[in-house]
Design a protein around this motif. Structure first.
Motif, PDB file in Angstrom:
ATOM      1  N   LYS A 168     -14.783   8.234  46.990  1.00 37.77           N
ATOM      2  CA  LYS A 168     -15.565   9.419  46.614  1.00 37.77           C
ATOM      3  C   LYS A 168     -15.383  10.545  47.632  1.00 37.77           C
ATOM      4  O   LYS A 168     -15.278  11.714  47.262  1.00 37.77           O
ATOM      5  CB  LYS A 168     -17.035   9.050  46.454  1.00 37.77           C
ATOM      6  N   LEU A 169     -15.334  10.181  48.923  1.00 34.12           N
ATOM      7  CA  LEU A 169     -15.094  11.190  49.956  1.00 34.12           C
ATOM      8  C   LEU A 169     -13.703  11.809  49.806  1.00 34.12           C
ATOM      9  O   LEU A 169     -13.530  13.023  49.982  1.00 34.12           O
ATOM     10  CB  LEU A 169     -15.263  10.582  51.355  1.00 34.12           C
ATOM     11  N   ALA A 170     -12.728  11.001  49.470  1.00 33.22           N
ATOM     12  CA  ALA A 170     -11.366  11.512  49.278  1.00 33.22           C
ATOM     13  C   ALA A 170     -11.325  12.490  48.109  1.00 33.22           C
ATOM     14  O   ALA A 170     -10.654  13.517  48.169  1.00 33.22           O
ATOM     15  CB  ALA A 170     -10.399  10.347  49.060  1.00 33.22           C
ATOM     16  N   LYS A 171     -12.036  12.174  47.017  1.00 32.41           N
ATOM     17  CA  LYS A 171     -12.086  13.078  45.861  1.00 32.41           C
ATOM     18  C   LYS A 171     -12.769  14.386  46.221  1.00 32.41           C
ATOM     19  O   LYS A 171     -12.320  15.459  45.816  1.00 32.41           O
ATOM     20  CB  LYS A 171     -12.840  12.407  44.697  1.00 32.41           C
ATOM     21  N   MET A 172     -13.849  14.281  47.007  1.00 31.42           N
ATOM     22  CA  MET A 172     -14.549  15.511  47.427  1.00 31.42           C
ATOM     23  C   MET A 172     -13.654  16.373  48.312  1.00 31.42           C
ATOM     24  O   MET A 172     -13.596  17.581  48.157  1.00 31.42           O
ATOM     25  CB  MET A 172     -15.849  15.156  48.166  1.00 31.42           C
ATOM     26  N   ALA A 173     -12.945  15.728  49.257  1.00 31.44           N
ATOM     27  CA  ALA A 173     -12.053  16.462  50.154  1.00 31.44           C
ATOM     28  C   ALA A 173     -10.947  17.150  49.359  1.00 31.44           C
ATOM     29  O   ALA A 173     -10.579  18.290  49.641  1.00 31.44           O
ATOM     30  CB  ALA A 173     -11.457  15.527  51.196  1.00 31.44           C
ATOM     31  N   LYS A 174     -10.431  16.471  48.355  1.00 30.53           N
ATOM     32  CA  LYS A 174      -9.378  17.050  47.525  1.00 30.53           C
ATOM     33  C   LYS A 174      -9.916  18.247  46.737  1.00 30.53           C
ATOM     34  O   LYS A 174      -9.267  19.275  46.618  1.00 30.53           O
ATOM     35  CB  LYS A 174      -8.808  15.999  46.580  1.00 30.53           C
ATOM     36  N   ALA A 175     -11.126  18.085  46.181  1.00 27.24           N
ATOM     37  CA  ALA A 175     -11.726  19.168  45.391  1.00 27.24           C
ATOM     38  C   ALA A 175     -12.021  20.384  46.269  1.00 27.24           C
ATOM     39  O   ALA A 175     -11.822  21.511  45.860  1.00 27.24           O
ATOM     40  CB  ALA A 175     -13.018  18.676  44.725  1.00 27.24           C
ATOM     41  N   LEU A 176     -12.470  20.139  47.494  1.00 22.81           N
ATOM     42  CA  LEU A 176     -12.766  21.239  48.406  1.00 22.81           C
ATOM     43  C   LEU A 176     -11.493  21.901  48.927  1.00 22.81           C
ATOM     44  O   LEU A 176     -11.486  23.090  49.212  1.00 22.81           O
ATOM     45  CB  LEU A 176     -13.612  20.753  49.590  1.00 22.81           C
ATOM     46  N   GLY A 177     -10.433  21.131  49.020  1.00 20.40           N
ATOM     47  CA  GLY A 177      -9.178  21.649  49.527  1.00 20.40           C
ATOM     48  C   GLY A 177      -8.407  22.472  48.507  1.00 20.40           C
ATOM     49  O   GLY A 177      -7.539  23.262  48.842  1.00 20.40           O
ATOM     50  N   SER A 178      -8.756  22.356  47.225  1.00 27.11           N
ATOM     51  CA  SER A 178      -8.000  23.098  46.228  1.00 27.11           C
ATOM     52  C   SER A 178      -8.660  24.355  45.780  1.00 27.11           C
ATOM     53  O   SER A 178      -9.618  24.837  46.061  1.00 27.11           O
ATOM     54  CB  SER A 178      -7.713  22.276  44.984  1.00 27.11           C
TER      55      SER A 178
END
Length: 178
Positions: A168-178
């Motif tokens: 879930k943290l990885a998905k959040m980081a990806k969403a914030l990074g894009s």
């Protein structure tokens, strides 16, 4: 690897159909698992690849290593594989046979990774929930992976369910990074 599976498929399907007709799926699964493991051994691979040995002799290698008397049907199957120069496909044939058996019995083995050890009750509840979702009998193989932080990751074949905190943290980081 995909090519070997493709070559092994007709042999696995034929032997599975024969085992099903004989009501001997379990014994064939065990026998193929044994010869499949044997064929996967590095030393045996070298022997099977040796052009100086006859295909008959290569098949006899499996007969000689069987601790008990090898069933005649399995001997015949190995001889057919030897004649076709396909003994090296035994690991893939065994894998496919086990897959066909699981399909027949509507079972699935799942690998479950959790951040902390699951209790027997938690394992039972998870297995029941997965059984309802997949409409199959589920057998769990559990392991602990502290890097998940919390939650669970479930794997079987090409299905992956990542309900871990790390995921879930990885998905959040990806969403914030894009």
């Amino acid at each position: 690897m995909a090519e070997l599976i493709t070559l092994a498929r007709p042999y696995a399907k034929a032997v599975f159909d024969a085992a099903k007709e004989q009501d001997a799926v379990d014994s064939w699964d065990q026998a193929l698992a044994f010869v499949g493991l044997l064929a996967a051994d590095d030393a045996v691979k070298k022997i099977l690849a040796n052009p100086g040995l006859s295909e008959q002799r290569k098949a006899e290698l499996f007969f000689d290593t069987a601790e008990e008397q090898m069933p005649e049907a399995l001997r015949n199957f190995l001889l057919i594989l030897a004649e076709s120069k396909r003994l090296a496909l035994l690991p893939e044939i065994s894998t496919l046979f086990t897959f066909y058996r699981a399909e027949l019995e509507r079972t699935v083995n799942m690998k479950v990774s959790t951040a902390y050890e699951l209790t027997a009750d938690e394992q039972q509840k998870l297995a029941e929930a997965l059984s309802r979702k997949l409409e199959r009998k589920v057998a769990l193989e559990t392991s602990v992976d502290r890097s998940l932080i919390g939650g669970v990751v479930v794997n079987t074949g090409d299905l992956v369910i990542d309900a871990s905190v790390r995921g879930k943290l990885a998905k959040m980081a990806k969403a914030l990074g894009s």
